[in-house]
Write a protein that holds these residues in place. Structure first.
Motif, mmCIF file in Angstrom:
data_model
loop_
_atom_site.group_PDB
_atom_site.id
_atom_site.type_symbol
_atom_site.label_atom_id
_atom_site.label_comp_id
_atom_site.label_asym_id
_atom_site.label_seq_id
_atom_site.Cartn_x
_atom_site.Cartn_y
_atom_site.Cartn_z
ATOM 1 N N LEU A 1 20.931 -29.866 67.024
ATOM 2 C CA LEU A 1 20.723 -28.966 65.778
ATOM 3 C C LEU A 1 19.109 -29.273 64.989
ATOM 4 O O LEU A 1 18.956 -29.747 64.669
ATOM 5 C CB LEU A 1 21.729 -28.991 64.699
ATOM 6 C CG LEU A 1 23.391 -28.555 64.776
ATOM 7 C CD1 LEU A 1 24.454 -28.896 64.160
ATOM 8 C CD2 LEU A 1 23.688 -26.821 66.178
ATOM 9 N N THR A 2 18.089 -28.505 64.989
ATOM 10 C CA THR A 2 17.434 -28.554 64.096
ATOM 11 C C THR A 2 17.864 -28.935 61.896
ATOM 12 O O THR A 2 18.426 -27.870 61.633
ATOM 13 C CB THR A 2 16.237 -27.726 63.841
ATOM 14 O OG1 THR A 2 17.190 -26.856 63.539
ATOM 15 C CG2 THR A 2 16.354 -27.351 65.455
ATOM 16 N N PRO A 3 17.039 -29.741 62.282
ATOM 17 C CA PRO A 3 17.017 -29.685 60.346
ATOM 18 C C PRO A 3 16.954 -28.523 59.944
ATOM 19 O O PRO A 3 17.691 -28.087 58.585
ATOM 20 C CB PRO A 3 16.201 -30.398 59.792
ATOM 21 C CG PRO A 3 15.577 -31.311 61.465
ATOM 22 C CD PRO A 3 15.939 -30.659 62.718
ATOM 23 N N MET A 4 16.176 -27.447 60.101
ATOM 24 C CA MET A 4 15.843 -26.557 59.797
ATOM 25 C C MET A 4 17.640 -25.318 59.824
ATOM 26 O O MET A 4 17.420 -24.497 58.492
ATOM 27 C CB MET A 4 14.398 -25.632 59.945
ATOM 28 C CG MET A 4 15.135 -24.135 59.846
ATOM 29 S SD MET A 4 12.826 -23.307 59.871
ATOM 30 C CE MET A 4 12.768 -22.404 58.608
ATOM 31 N N TYR A 5 17.937 -25.503 60.739
ATOM 32 C CA TYR A 5 19.317 -25.043 60.303
ATOM 33 C C TYR A 5 20.899 -25.812 60.054
ATOM 34 O O TYR A 5 21.332 -24.538 59.668
ATOM 35 C CB TYR A 5 19.504 -25.419 62.651
ATOM 36 C CG TYR A 5 20.771 -23.865 63.000
ATOM 37 C CD1 TYR A 5 20.843 -22.908 63.256
ATOM 38 C CD2 TYR A 5 22.037 -24.850 63.044
ATOM 39 C CE1 TYR A 5 22.057 -22.069 63.441
ATOM 40 C CE2 TYR A 5 23.448 -24.481 63.377
ATOM 41 C CZ TYR A 5 22.929 -22.764 63.213
ATOM 42 O OH TYR A 5 24.412 -22.311 63.453
ATOM 43 N N MET A 6 20.762 -26.726 60.226
ATOM 44 C CA MET A 6 21.599 -26.544 59.533
ATOM 45 C C MET A 6 21.596 -27.344 57.753
ATOM 46 O O MET A 6 22.010 -27.069 57.128
ATOM 47 C CB MET A 6 21.262 -29.064 59.496
ATOM 48 C CG MET A 6 21.731 -29.087 60.692
ATOM 49 S SD MET A 6 21.683 -31.360 60.682
ATOM 50 C CE MET A 6 20.252 -31.896 60.796
ATOM 51 N N ARG A 7 20.463 -27.347 57.010
ATOM 52 C CA ARG A 7 19.645 -26.530 55.784
ATOM 53 C C ARG A 7 20.570 -25.208 56.121
ATOM 54 O O ARG A 7 21.189 -24.927 54.758
ATOM 55 C CB ARG A 7 18.907 -26.349 55.535
ATOM 56 C CG ARG A 7 18.256 -26.585 54.533
ATOM 57 C CD ARG A 7 16.439 -26.694 53.807
ATOM 58 N NE ARG A 7 15.942 -27.342 54.870
ATOM 59 C CZ ARG A 7 14.728 -27.054 54.978
ATOM 60 N NH1 ARG A 7 13.779 -26.128 54.490
ATOM 61 N NH2 ARG A 7 13.959 -27.922 56.597
ATOM 62 N N LEU A 8 20.400 -24.376 56.946
ATOM 63 C CA LEU A 8 20.638 -23.002 57.334
ATOM 64 C C LEU A 8 22.391 -22.699 56.775
ATOM 65 O O LEU A 8 22.382 -22.356 55.244
ATOM 66 C CB LEU A 8 20.082 -22.349 57.630
ATOM 67 C CG LEU A 8 20.943 -20.764 58.140
ATOM 68 C CD1 LEU A 8 19.923 -19.787 57.267
ATOM 69 C CD2 LEU A 8 20.151 -19.836 59.895
ATOM 70 N N VAL A 9 22.772 -23.342 57.339
ATOM 71 C CA VAL A 9 24.301 -23.304 57.119
ATOM 72 C C VAL A 9 25.008 -24.121 56.003
ATOM 73 O O VAL A 9 25.528 -23.567 55.515
ATOM 74 C CB VAL A 9 24.648 -24.195 58.543
ATOM 75 C CG1 VAL A 9 26.692 -24.497 58.185
ATOM 76 C CG2 VAL A 9 24.618 -23.838 59.919
#
Length: 64
Positions: free
Chosen positions: A49-57
């Motif tokens: 998981l990318t940092p941007m994806y984790m922030r989105l979730v």
């Protein structure tokens, strides 16, 4: 970061904020997981998981 590590981090974050976190391994499509946190729902994919994806979730769940 792998999905399992991210889920561990989400559990810790929800516990410190005293919010109920539920993870449904059978509700997602394919290898995706559904997560319910305080009435908000999101989907987490498998693998890295990318940092941007984790922030989105986290934002979708109201934890960010």
């Amino acid at each position: 970061m792998k999905r399992e590590q991210f889920l561990r981090d989400l559990r810790k974050l929800a516990k410190t904020r005293q919010i109920e976190l539920e993870i449904f391994e059978d509700k997602g499509k394919g290898s995706h997981y559904r997560i319910k946190c305080g009435g908000k729902i999101s989907t987490v994919k498998s693998g890295d998981l990318t940092p941007m994806y984790m922030r989105l979730v986290r934002k979708q769940l109201g934890l960010d």
